[in-house]
Design a protein around this motif. Structure first.
Motif, mmCIF file in Angstrom:
data_model
loop_
_atom_site.group_PDB
_atom_site.id
_atom_site.type_symbol
_atom_site.label_atom_id
_atom_site.label_comp_id
_atom_site.label_asym_id
_atom_site.label_seq_id
_atom_site.Cartn_x
_atom_site.Cartn_y
_atom_site.Cartn_z
ATOM 1 N N LYS A 98 1.328 -0.757 -0.151
ATOM 2 C CA LYS A 98 0.237 -0.350 -0.183
ATOM 3 C C LYS A 98 0.579 1.275 -0.182
ATOM 4 N N ILE A 99 2.035 1.240 1.253
ATOM 5 C CA ILE A 99 3.050 2.223 0.635
ATOM 6 C C ILE A 99 3.320 2.918 -0.097
ATOM 7 N N ALA A 100 3.803 0.998 -1.153
ATOM 8 C CA ALA A 100 4.868 1.984 -2.401
ATOM 9 C C ALA A 100 4.027 2.012 -3.107
ATOM 10 N N HIS A 101 3.096 2.126 -3.004
ATOM 11 C CA HIS A 101 1.908 2.242 -3.804
ATOM 12 C C HIS A 101 1.696 3.758 -4.253
ATOM 13 N N GLU A 102 1.627 4.454 -2.810
ATOM 14 C CA GLU A 102 1.358 5.325 -2.571
ATOM 15 C C GLU A 102 2.172 6.496 -3.621
ATOM 16 N N ILE A 103 3.954 5.749 -2.802
ATOM 17 C CA ILE A 103 4.549 6.971 -3.247
ATOM 18 C C ILE A 103 5.083 6.693 -4.659
ATOM 19 N N CYS A 104 4.510 5.298 -5.268
ATOM 20 C CA CYS A 104 5.379 5.217 -7.109
ATOM 21 C C CYS A 104 3.901 6.416 -7.264
ATOM 22 N N ARG A 105 3.226 6.936 -7.183
ATOM 23 C CA ARG A 105 2.151 7.251 -7.970
ATOM 24 C C ARG A 105 2.165 8.391 -7.037
ATOM 25 N N TRP A 106 1.977 9.282 -6.224
ATOM 26 C CA TRP A 106 2.058 10.592 -6.279
ATOM 27 C C TRP A 106 3.262 11.212 -5.446
ATOM 28 N N HIS A 107 4.897 10.280 -5.954
ATOM 29 C CA HIS A 107 5.671 11.463 -4.754
ATOM 30 C C HIS A 107 6.162 12.700 -6.163
ATOM 31 N N HIS A 108 5.223 12.903 -7.225
ATOM 32 C CA HIS A 108 5.664 13.846 -7.536
ATOM 33 C C HIS A 108 4.381 15.066 -7.968
ATOM 34 N N GLU A 109 3.306 14.577 -6.802
ATOM 35 C CA GLU A 109 2.392 15.998 -6.992
ATOM 36 C C GLU A 109 3.516 17.145 -6.070
#
Length: 631
Positions: free
Chosen positions: A540-551
């Motif tokens: 779950k945390i990996a998914h958050e980081i992959c998708r939104w670390h450029h927000e």
């Protein structure tokens, strides 16, 4: 057999006298006698006029194979047990042969008696020999050894953490460990010593005639040999806890009980040998610490006199001193004996603090008080005490209750440590595999492999500072561990970007940049494809980081235009770490910038807007970052 140790004729005769208390027929045969020409055979052994058929055959086999052999014979309605034990006396091979009559009339069998004899002879090991290890079993101990007066070294050996390893690695691995341990022990002991599988992973050794100075030395030798042995499929190194006593004309069962106590003292440290000599020599390092808390000096003195021979005694005359000593010694204190009624901080007040600090989970407490009212006893147990002893008390009862409570908690501590070690090992392996995968992406991207390491380190530093500054994000220990681990996967989606764009020197065109931005979505989709792991917190945390670390905080990031705390805190932290490392690192399209320049650009918003709390954290650890990365 250890070649350094030989049995003398005097020791052999003493052993035979002891055996005659159990076996009606005992004799000593030299190897020379047994190897004589068959024309002059050794006379068969007999009991009460009943001759054992080819009794000397078993002795010859024991001599040739240099081991102990047991057989059963049927003579009419009588069942005979014959044991032949190979020994070396003054360097010369001998066999001690012993026999006894079993109660044949009580045996019922519906087949032929010769068939019965054959079956019993072939299955003798099922009676007295442990089928897995080949050692004697508990039945042999109960029937032949238990009440025998013994003058010998008596040893209890326990394989550390065996049950947990057995449960987690499988019974086959556990059986291999036990079998290997017994093989090692056999190579370390003499032919005259007796090895018994006393329980699941507990073994008893009886060492007749061993000297005081040799005894402890031999036990430590066994411990070292076992610890050096690698077992396929068994995690880590084998280790054993060993307790030993030297018995002098003492019932074996009594000596075993004393050795067992020493073994459990050893288990508090694991991979340790404890003997009576090690305790009597004043080696307090081998003793456990007990704290006695009572405002009455007389009461403390009474309890101390009961326990000081086996334990180190720490005394506290009041609750304040008790709490201070708990803070100083921590879990080096094995148990607390606590009075209820004391001036100032009472026993119940001490328990409240121990519960608040979670010390009661690691340090057992026994209440000792003259107040045995139902309400006090109930309150004490509700607050987590392990036992409650009312005054006046019996010294032996106090000792056994203390010993049993320590024994229980020591097992619990070992299990907790073992589980923790396994979890840490699992997390280390997870991090290693994630690191390998992320390095593959970095290698393809033409970047230094240090980028992944830097991101993780910066993420850990920012997390630590954020937790100190605010509890807004409810970051527990699990998330504090998983977020840096998952940060290594932040750019995994770049594996789906064309090399020409990924490694293009110079600035990207608008169209190329739009393609580059899709690495966030590609990475998230790769994580989503792991359907069987979607409920795992790391995924779950990996998914958050992959998708939104450029927000970005102001909503001007990508791919979804999230703003503020719509962006998961994991992605926010990795975002700042990623931007900083990109600025201070050399790339195919740019030179590295100094640390001060990178920090100023982030704070001035030149790289997009970030969470003000995280920017304050960045300022707080600014110099630590510079020192850490030498930028």
């Amino acid at each position: 057999m250890n070649p350094d140790e030989k049995l003398t004729m005097k020791q052999a005769l003493e052993e035979i006298e002891a055996l005659r208390r159990i076996f009606p027929a005992v004799r000593l045969l030299s190897g020379e006698q047994l190897k004589k020409d068959a024309a002059v055979p050794v006379e068969d052994i007999s009991i009460d006029g009943i001759k054992v058929d080819c009794g000397s055959c078993i002795a010859v086999n024991a001599l040739n194979e240099k081991k102990q052999i047991t057989k059963l014979e049927l003579s009419g309605s009588d069942m005979l047990q014959v044991i032949a034990q190979y020994v070396e006396i003054d360097g010369i091979p001998h066999v001690i042969e012993m026999a006894k009559k079993l109660s044949g009339d009580s045996l019922m069998y519906l087949g032929d008696k010769k068939d019965l004899a054959a079956k019993l002879a072939s299955s003798n090991s099922e009676l007295y020999i442990d089928s897995l290890t080949g050692a004697y079993n508990r039945r042999y101990f109960e029937e032949f050894l238990k009440n025998m007066p013994t003058s010998a070294g008596v040893v209890m050996i326990d394989l550390d953490d065996f049950k947990l390893y057995n449960d987690s690695c499988g019974h086959e691995s556990g059986d291999t460990a036990l079998h290997s341990m017994v093989d090692i022990i056999r190579k370390c002991i003499r032919a005259t010593d007796t090895l018994v599988r006393y329980g699941g992973d507990e073994f008893l050794i009886i060492m007749p005639g061993i000297t005081d100075d040799r005894f402890t030395q031999q036990l430590r030798y066994i411990k070292r040999r076992i610890h050096k042995t690698d077992i396929p499929g068994y995690p880590g190194q084998l280790s054993v806890s060993i307790g030993g006593v030297l018995a002098v004309n003492e019932p074996l069962i009594s000596a075993v009980a004393r050795a067992d106590k020493n073994m459990y003292l050893a288990k508090n440290r694991k991979n340790t040998v404890v003997t009576d000599d090690s305790k009597l020599s004043g080696n307090d390092a081998d003793k456990l610490n007990i704290m006695i808390v009572d405002d009455s000096e007389l009461n403390r003195e009474i309890l101390s006199s009961m326990l000081s021979s086996e334990f180190n005694i720490l005394e506290a005359a009041n609750g304040e001193t008790c709490l201070s000593m708990l803070e100083e010694y921590g879990t080096d204190i094995s148990i607390v004996l606590l009075d209820i009624v004391m001036p100032g901080i009472s026993g119940f007040d001490v328990l409240k603090v121990m519960n608040a600090d979670h010390l009661i989970e690691d340090i057992p407490v026994i209440m000792i008080s003259s107040d045995n009212s139902d309400s006090s006893v109930r309150e004490a147990y509700e607050m987590g005490v392990s036992d409650y002893i009312s005054r006046p008390f019996d010294a032996r009862v106090v000792y056994h209750r203390v010993f049993n409570t320590i024994k229980l908690y020591s097992k619990q501590r070992r299990l907790v440590k073992l589980v923790t070690d396994q979890i840490n090992e699992k997390e280390k392996n997870n991090s290693m595999m994630i690191g390998i995968l992320s390095q593959i992406v970095e290698f393809r991207n033409g970047e230094s492999g240090l980028h992944v390491v830097h991101i993780r380190t910066l993420t850990e530093m920012l997390l630590e500072q954020l937790v100190k500054k605010t509890d807004k994000y409810k970051l527990d220990s699990t998330k504090k561990m998983l977020i840096p681990t998952a940060s290594a996967l932040h750019d995994i989606g770049k594996i789906g970007i064309d090399d020409k764009i990924l490694n293009k020197p110079g600035r990207l065109t608008k169209e190329e940049f739009e393609i580059m931005k899709t690495h966030t979505v590609i990475g998230a989709q790769m994580i989503e494809s792991l359907e069987q792991y979607q409920n795992e917190e790391l995924i779950k945390i990996a998914h958050e980081i992959c998708r939104w670390h450029h927000e970005r905080w102001d909503g001007k990031g990508y791919p979804d235009g999230l703003k503020g705390d719509e962006i998961p805190i994991s992605a926010q932290i990795v975002s700042i770490a990623d931007v900083y490392d990109a600025l201070v690192s050399e790339r195919v399209y740019k030179k590295a910038l100094p640390h001060e320049t990178a920090i100023k650009m982030i704070l001035d918003g030149e790289c997009g807007q970030f969470n003000p709390i995280l920017l304050n954290c960045l300022i707080d650890i600014n110099q630590e970052i510079k020192k850490k990365f030498n930028t």
